[in-house]
Design a protein around this motif. Structure first.
Motif, PDB file in Angstrom:
ATOM      1  N   GLU A  66      -4.875  -9.780 -12.126  1.00 55.45           N
ATOM      2  CA  GLU A  66      -4.150  -9.247 -10.980  1.00 55.45           C
ATOM      3  C   GLU A  66      -2.660  -9.248 -11.303  1.00 55.45           C
ATOM      4  OE1 GLU A  66      -5.302 -11.421  -7.493  1.00 55.45           O
ATOM      5  OE2 GLU A  66      -7.286 -10.440  -7.417  1.00 55.45           O
ATOM      6  N   HIS A  67      -1.954  -8.209 -10.889  1.00 56.05           N
ATOM      7  CA  HIS A  67      -0.569  -7.997 -11.307  1.00 56.05           C
ATOM      8  C   HIS A  67       0.239  -7.432 -10.146  1.00 56.05           C
ATOM      9  CE1 HIS A  67      -1.377  -3.698 -11.287  1.00 56.05           C
ATOM     10  NE2 HIS A  67      -2.538  -3.975 -11.865  1.00 56.05           N
ATOM     11  N   PRO A  68       1.570  -7.400 -10.274  1.00 58.61           N
ATOM     12  CA  PRO A  68       2.420  -6.905  -9.183  1.00 58.61           C
ATOM     13  C   PRO A  68       2.842  -5.441  -9.323  1.00 58.61           C
ATOM     14  CG  PRO A  68       3.778  -8.067 -10.748  1.00 58.61           C
ATOM     15  CD  PRO A  68       2.366  -8.122 -11.298  1.00 58.61           C
ATOM     16  N   ILE A  69       2.185  -4.661 -10.171  1.00 60.01           N
ATOM     17  CA  ILE A  69       2.597  -3.274 -10.392  1.00 60.01           C
ATOM     18  C   ILE A  69       1.997  -2.382  -9.302  1.00 60.01           C
ATOM     19  CG2 ILE A  69       2.648  -1.360 -12.023  1.00 60.01           C
ATOM     20  CD1 ILE A  69       2.128  -3.378 -14.257  1.00 60.01           C
ATOM     21  N   PRO A  70       2.832  -1.719  -8.501  1.00 63.85           N
ATOM     22  CA  PRO A  70       2.299  -0.877  -7.415  1.00 63.85           C
ATOM     23  C   PRO A  70       1.448   0.267  -7.952  1.00 63.85           C
ATOM     24  CG  PRO A  70       4.649  -1.301  -7.130  1.00 63.85           C
ATOM     25  CD  PRO A  70       4.304  -1.765  -8.502  1.00 63.85           C
ATOM     26  N   PHE A  71       0.431   0.608  -7.188  1.00 66.19           N
ATOM     27  CA  PHE A  71      -0.447   1.763  -7.417  1.00 66.19           C
ATOM     28  C   PHE A  71      -1.395   1.590  -8.615  1.00 66.19           C
ATOM     29  CE2 PHE A  71       3.490   3.521  -5.521  1.00 66.19           C
ATOM     30  CZ  PHE A  71       2.963   3.854  -4.287  1.00 66.19           C
ATOM     31  N   VAL A  72      -1.149   0.648  -9.497  1.00 68.35           N
ATOM     32  CA  VAL A  72      -2.036   0.402 -10.635  1.00 68.35           C
ATOM     33  C   VAL A  72      -3.094  -0.603 -10.195  1.00 68.35           C
ATOM     34  CG1 VAL A  72      -2.233  -0.452 -12.998  1.00 68.35           C
ATOM     35  CG2 VAL A  72      -0.227   0.886 -12.306  1.00 68.35           C
ATOM     36  N   PRO A  73      -4.385  -0.271 -10.298  1.00 66.07           N
ATOM     37  CA  PRO A  73      -5.423  -1.198  -9.805  1.00 66.07           C
ATOM     38  C   PRO A  73      -5.523  -2.455 -10.647  1.00 66.07           C
ATOM     39  CG  PRO A  73      -6.426   0.644 -10.962  1.00 66.07           C
ATOM     40  CD  PRO A  73      -4.970   0.973 -10.844  1.00 66.07           C
ATOM     41  N   ASN A  74      -5.983  -3.513 -10.029  1.00 70.30           N
ATOM     42  CA  ASN A  74      -6.338  -4.728 -10.746  1.00 70.30           C
ATOM     43  C   ASN A  74      -7.639  -4.489 -11.511  1.00 70.30           C
ATOM     44  OD1 ASN A  74      -4.181  -6.414  -9.564  1.00 70.30           O
ATOM     45  ND2 ASN A  74      -5.324  -6.118  -7.668  1.00 70.30           N
ATOM     46  N   LEU A 120     -12.335  -1.756 -11.031  1.00 71.30           N
ATOM     47  CA  LEU A 120     -10.941  -1.447 -10.706  1.00 71.30           C
ATOM     48  C   LEU A 120     -10.788  -1.569  -9.196  1.00 71.30           C
ATOM     49  CD1 LEU A 120     -10.454   1.726 -12.944  1.00 71.30           C
ATOM     50  CD2 LEU A 120      -9.808  -0.627 -13.500  1.00 71.30           C
ATOM     51  N   TYR A 121      -9.834  -2.381  -8.743  1.00 68.33           N
ATOM     52  CA  TYR A 121      -9.747  -2.637  -7.306  1.00 68.33           C
ATOM     53  C   TYR A 121      -8.302  -2.858  -6.868  1.00 68.33           C
ATOM     54  CZ  TYR A 121      -9.218  -7.603  -8.512  1.00 68.33           C
ATOM     55  OH  TYR A 121      -8.761  -8.798  -9.022  1.00 68.33           O
ATOM     56  N   TYR A 122      -8.083  -2.647  -5.565  1.00 68.84           N
ATOM     57  CA  TYR A 122      -6.808  -2.921  -4.924  1.00 68.84           C
ATOM     58  C   TYR A 122      -6.990  -4.039  -3.898  1.00 68.84           C
ATOM     59  CZ  TYR A 122      -5.085   1.530  -6.801  1.00 68.84           C
ATOM     60  OH  TYR A 122      -4.707   2.559  -7.628  1.00 68.84           O
ATOM     61  N   GLU A 123      -5.950  -4.847  -3.749  1.00 65.48           N
ATOM     62  CA  GLU A 123      -5.925  -5.827  -2.671  1.00 65.48           C
ATOM     63  C   GLU A 123      -5.407  -5.139  -1.413  1.00 65.48           C
ATOM     64  OE1 GLU A 123      -3.611  -9.025  -4.721  1.00 65.48           O
ATOM     65  OE2 GLU A 123      -5.309 -10.225  -4.017  1.00 65.48           O
ATOM     66  N   ILE A 124      -6.270  -4.955  -0.441  1.00 64.01           N
ATOM     67  CA  ILE A 124      -5.871  -4.303   0.807  1.00 64.01           C
ATOM     68  C   ILE A 124      -4.972  -5.226   1.614  1.00 64.01           C
ATOM     69  CG2 ILE A 124      -6.708  -3.199   2.912  1.00 64.01           C
ATOM     70  CD1 ILE A 124      -7.313  -1.768   0.196  1.00 64.01           C
ATOM     71  N   PHE A 125      -5.326  -6.488   1.700  1.00 66.30           N
ATOM     72  CA  PHE A 125      -4.420  -7.514   2.197  1.00 66.30           C
ATOM     73  C   PHE A 125      -4.827  -8.848   1.604  1.00 66.30           C
ATOM     74  CE2 PHE A 125      -7.591  -8.960   5.212  1.00 66.30           C
ATOM     75  CZ  PHE A 125      -8.194  -7.803   5.666  1.00 66.30           C
ATOM     76  N   ASP A 126      -3.883  -9.776   1.593  1.00 70.81           N
ATOM     77  CA  ASP A 126      -4.108 -11.040   0.900  1.00 70.81           C
ATOM     78  C   ASP A 126      -3.231 -12.114   1.537  1.00 70.81           C
ATOM     79  OD1 ASP A 126      -4.813 -13.011  -0.873  1.00 70.81           O
ATOM     80  OD2 ASP A 126      -3.506 -12.311  -2.487  1.00 70.81           O
ATOM     81  N   ASN A 127      -3.859 -13.138   2.115  1.00 67.65           N
ATOM     82  CA  ASN A 127      -3.124 -14.301   2.611  1.00 67.65           C
ATOM     83  C   ASN A 127      -4.032 -15.515   2.540  1.00 67.65           C
ATOM     84  OD1 ASN A 127      -4.667 -14.442   5.182  1.00 67.65           O
ATOM     85  ND2 ASN A 127      -3.575 -12.537   5.671  1.00 67.65           N
ATOM     86  N   ASP A 128      -3.543 -16.655   3.000  1.00 65.88           N
ATOM     87  CA  ASP A 128      -4.303 -17.900   2.876  1.00 65.88           C
ATOM     88  C   ASP A 128      -5.561 -17.912   3.732  1.00 65.88           C
ATOM     89  OD1 ASP A 128      -2.482 -18.891   1.083  1.00 65.88           O
ATOM     90  OD2 ASP A 128      -1.304 -19.988   2.593  1.00 65.88           O
ATOM     91  N   LEU A 129      -5.592 -17.110   4.798  1.00 62.01           N
ATOM     92  CA  LEU A 129      -6.736 -17.107   5.703  1.00 62.01           C
ATOM     93  C   LEU A 129      -7.812 -16.111   5.286  1.00 62.01           C
ATOM     94  CD1 LEU A 129      -4.993 -17.381   9.194  1.00 62.01           C
ATOM     95  CD2 LEU A 129      -6.266 -19.168   7.967  1.00 62.01           C
ATOM     96  N   VAL A 130      -7.416 -14.910   4.903  1.00 61.96           N
ATOM     97  CA  VAL A 130      -8.393 -13.877   4.565  1.00 61.96           C
ATOM     98  C   VAL A 130      -7.779 -12.897   3.570  1.00 61.96           C
ATOM     99  CG1 VAL A 130      -7.699 -12.426   6.514  1.00 61.96           C
ATOM    100  CG2 VAL A 130      -9.977 -12.154   5.530  1.00 61.96           C
ATOM    101  N   SER A 131      -8.612 -12.405   2.661  1.00 64.67           N
ATOM    102  CA  SER A 131      -8.190 -11.360   1.733  1.00 64.67           C
ATOM    103  C   SER A 131      -9.320 -10.349   1.596  1.00 64.67           C
ATOM    104  CB  SER A 131      -7.827 -11.940   0.362  1.00 64.67           C
ATOM    105  OG  SER A 131      -8.957 -12.522  -0.261  1.00 64.67           O
ATOM    106  N   LEU A 132      -8.938  -9.106   1.298  1.00 63.89           N
ATOM    107  CA  LEU A 132      -9.906  -8.024   1.168  1.00 63.89           C
ATOM    108  C   LEU A 132      -9.552  -7.167  -0.032  1.00 63.89           C
ATOM    109  CD1 LEU A 132     -12.265  -6.267   2.254  1.00 63.89           C
ATOM    110  CD2 LEU A 132     -10.564  -5.033   3.630  1.00 63.89           C
TER     111      LEU A 132
END
Length: 251
Positions: A66-74, A120-132
């Motif tokens: 997983e990386h911080p590059i926008p638009f490029v999937p993990n 190949l996937y994107y993190e739709i949202f990610d926090n300590d409670l829930v990630s998708l």
């Protein structure tokens, strides 16, 4: 002053895209021991025999970046062994590799199968409670199926392989400050007469959490269904399911 405004705008735009990339680069490496019960069978036409298979412990391994590059999937790569064998007294006749195996005969079967996942996937949202996470999975299935009737000295082996594009999703929940969590992960495809699904659910516990490395244990259940019609002249309808225990390391 203008440069400061532009820099602030760029920084704001970058931080507003958590759906496209992880905010901190990381590598995840995991391994699982999976005790499978297998049901179903195979043939060289749509009259698939129903075999008895022995329970077996399978290995599954994966690595994710997983990386911080926008638009490029993990990227996540995984490999799972799906080998099994058994002996069956047939309830009905079936054909395999052009040979007829008659009802009431006893046959030995061997399945040597590997599944490789390229996700190949994107993190739709990610926090300590829930990630998708949402994405696509190119599942490469490669293996061989063998059957033998010792009484009649009839035996046959068929090799097959193919890449199956599948939808992918993963949702994960956590209880902050406890190390406890849970996740559900799966891939699915249905087209023509092919249906393939692979999903798992698990409870997790992070017993090491530091700036350098995190280590998590997993206890869960996994199911893989493979229903294929005429893939390299092979017809199969098989299901693997059972509990697993695993460990994941996050760098």
């Amino acid at each position: 002053m203008k440069k400061c405004v532009i820099a602030a705008a760029l920084l704001s735009a970058f931080s507003a895209m958590p759906a496209m990339a992880d905010t901190i680069a990381g590598v995840y490496v995991g391994a699982q021991g999976w005790r499978t019960s297998t049901s179903g069978g195979f043939a060289d036409d749509n009259t698939v025999a129903d075999f008895n298979f022995d329970d077996k412990t399978q290995g599954a391994y994966y690595i994710a970046l997983e990386h911080p590059i926008p638009f490029v999937p993990n990227l996540k790569l995984g490999r799972t062994g799906l080998d099994t064998s058994g002996a069956t007294t047939l309830d009905s006749s079936f054909t395999f590799e052009g040979d007829l195996y008659t009802a009431a005969s006893t046959v030995a079967t061997q399945v040597n199968l590997d599944a490789t996942d390229i996700i190949l996937y994107y993190e739709i949202f990610d926090n300590d409670l829930v990630s998708l996470d949402l994405g696509i999975n190119g599942k490469y299935i490669d293996g061989s199926l063998s059957v033998a009737d010792e009484a009649s000295d009839t035996r046959g082996t068929a090799d097959f392989s193919g890449i199956v594009p599948m939808a992918y999703s993963r949702v994960q929940f956590g209880l902050p400050f406890t190390g406890l969590g849970a996740y559900a992960e799966g891939s699915y495809l249905s087209f023509d007469d092919h249906k393939i699904s692979d999903y798992q659910i698990a409870l997790t516990y992070s017993f090491i959490e530091s700036l350098a490395v995190d280590m998590t244990v997993q206890l869960g259940y996994r199911n893989v269904d493979i229903d294929i019609d005429d893939l390299d002249d092979v017809y199969a309808d098989m299901s693997y399911d059972g509990g697993f225990i695993g460990v994941e390391v996050h760098f």
